[in-house]
Structures are given as C-alpha cells and as structure tokens.
Design an enzyme around this catalytic site. Structure first.
Site, PDB file in Angstrom:
ATOM      1  CG  ASP A  92      -2.539  -5.568  -0.632  1.00 63.55           C
ATOM      2  OD1 ASP A  92      -2.963  -5.695   0.528  1.00 63.55           O
ATOM      3  OD2 ASP A  92      -1.522  -4.932  -0.920  1.00 63.55           O
TER       4      ASP A  92
ATOM      5  CB  SER B 181      -0.293  -5.554   2.504  1.00 64.10           C
ATOM      6  OG  SER B 181       0.293  -5.018   1.344  1.00 64.10           O
TER       7      SER B 181
END
Length: 309
Positions: free
Chosen positions: A179, A38
C-alpha cells in the site's frame, strides 16, 4: 475548467471521494491530471479512464465488497489458519477481486495499461518495501525493468491498495510492494512545480473517524496484528497539513467508519457518498483560484492572467 485531482487513501472511506467528485464535475471541473494512493488510486484511475463521478457512484453500487475479505486457502484451517497465512504470506486476505473487477470496468473504456492513457495523465503511489522507498507509477517502472506501455492499471491499483498484513503483498521482479499509504497517503505535492500553474490542483482528503468505535477484543496475535493495522490506517497524519495545501483541499469530515469496514450496509455507503458531496459544496463556497495564486505563488503572481481559471 481544467483541474488536477489528488485522492487520499482510506479503504472503504474512499467512497466519499465519489460524491465529492460528482459535485466538482457539476461545478464545471474536468480532470486533466489525476493521482492517488490506495483507495484514492482506484478513483483516480477510473476517472483517468474516462468515467465520471456519477458513473462511479453507479459502478460502486454493484461492487462485491464482501469478497474483499476472501481469505487465502491456508487461512481456512481451524485455529491456526490466519496465523499461518500471516507467517507464510504476510497477509490474510486476497485482493485479486479488486484487480479482476477493475480490468472488467476499465475494458469498457478501452483503457487497460498506462500506455492507453495520455502521458502524465495518472500517477499512482506505491511502497517498495524491498528497498524502503516510495515509488510512483508509471514513472518508476523502468527501475524494475518494466514498461509503462504494457503495465496493467488494475495491477498498479492493486499494489497501491494492498494494506499491510491485511492483504497479501505483491511480488514483482524480486521486489515486494505494498500500500502506497505507508509512505505517502496524501500526495498533494505530486504535480507541483515552480512555474505558475495553468489550472488548479484539488486534493480530496478523508478525515475521521470522528466517532470513537467500541474497543475491539484482542484474542491473539492475528487480531492484535489487524487491530494495529486498523489503528495505523485510521489515525495516520490526520492532524496537520500545510496551509497552502489545506486551502486547496476538500476535507470530508464526520466519517464514522474505519478503513477496513468493507462490509458496512448500503445505507452507510450512501452516507459516505453524501458526506463527499457536502464537503465539495462547502469547499466551492470559499474557493478562489486567483486568491490562491496571489497568496501562495507570490514570486510569480504578477504573471497571473485574469483569463486563468
């Protein structure tokens, strides 16, 4: 001194990584291998491309943070727009601005794909929700009929940074990706092996928020969904870490913003960077690589050379 760097995800909190990296580089460390999830994948990728911590601080002082909350077209419909976007697209905000910005800054270093980097220089963690599995890029690209030599780094980072329900997921080759923090937000293990490491691996971890924010008003299914996402992203696995990983981890404490607080003022952004600096300074006062090897690599510690740094 060579080192590997592993960067945890955390949305806007990832700015703290920049200050932490700056101090580590001032202490003489140079990044041989890098990995992240991320927001951590953004930092890892830019460092892999050749940017320094100081340069990243300057780069991010001009980043268009407000555009991270650019909604899909359908989200602008009165009353039901955001709900429809969630229902149809599984997200409310676009993340194309991040991909565009990364392509611009990476092009200045002549590094746009995994093929432009040395082998095993960079690892990015993503979540393949079509197959309920974690994937590591570029290693797993061939599973999807894709080639590392031509796969864009900016797209890989965009995938790893696509917070579920907040940002739109990415669809490639009939697979849906989100993510990487869903499955591994702190992949400090990614470069570990059984043999004696020739240089240390440092993890950069974002702790907090330590200050409890004001309760949010839940006005409907959209605000409820986003509140759940924010809670999940801010509270995940923050309580426990193995001792042998903790000793090589730079913990950034006292963060008092949430993952998706992208529009915090510049003053707050600078505070995050300074918290990172403080964390690295504190870490370096105690860090001893020889002690780490002797304590946590006991089966191979006799091989330790005094020349290893």
């Amino acid at each position: 001194m060579k080192a590997a760097g592993i960067f945890e995800g955390g949305g806007i909190k990832g700015l703290a990584h920049l200050g932490a990296v700056e101090v580590m580089e001032d202490a003489g460390y140079r990044w041989e291998r890098l990995a992240g999830t991320s927001a951590g994948s953004i930092v890892a990728t830019l460092l892999a491309a050749g940017y320094t911590g100081k340069e990243l601080i300057e780069l991010f002082s001009h980043f268009p943070y407000e555009q991270l909350q650019r909604k899909t077209a359908i989200s602008h419909l009165p009353l039901i727009g955001s709900w429809l976007s969630l229902y149809i697209y599984n997200g409310i905000y676009k993340l194309s601005i991040l991909e565009k910005w990364l392509n611009q800054v990476l092009s200045k270093k002549g590094v746009l794909t995994f093929g432009d980097l040395p082998p095993n220089k960079l690892k990015i963690v993503i979540s393949d929700i079509s197959n309920n599995r974690m994937a590591i890029l570029p290693d797993d690209l061939t599973r999807y009929g894709l080639q590392a030599a031509t796969f864009p780094l900016a797209l890989a980072v965009r995938i790893s940074s696509s917070i579920p329900f907040y940002f739109l997921p990415v669809h490639l080759k009939k697979h849906t990706f989100l993510d990487g923090s869903i499955l591994s937000n702190y992949p400090v293990w990614i470069f570990d092996k059984d043999s004696l490491p020739s240089y240390p691996t440092f993890g950069f971890r974002l702790s907090g928020p330590t200050i409890v924010p004001q309760p949010e008003q839940i006005r409907g299914p959209v605000s409820k969904t986003l509140a759940i996402v924010r809670t999940m992203m801010d509270a995940r696995d923050s309580r426990y870490i193995e001792e042998n990983d903790a000793v090589r981890t730079i913990f950034v404490n006292n963060i008092n913003v949430g993952t998706t607080d992208f529009t915090i003022p510049e003053e707050k952004r600078l505070e995050l960077i300074e918290l990172g600096r403080e964390a690295s300074r504190k870490f370096l006062k105690k860090w001893d690589y020889h002690h780490y090897i002797k304590t946590y690599h006991t089966s191979i510690a006799p091989q330790l050379s005094p020349k290893i740094k």
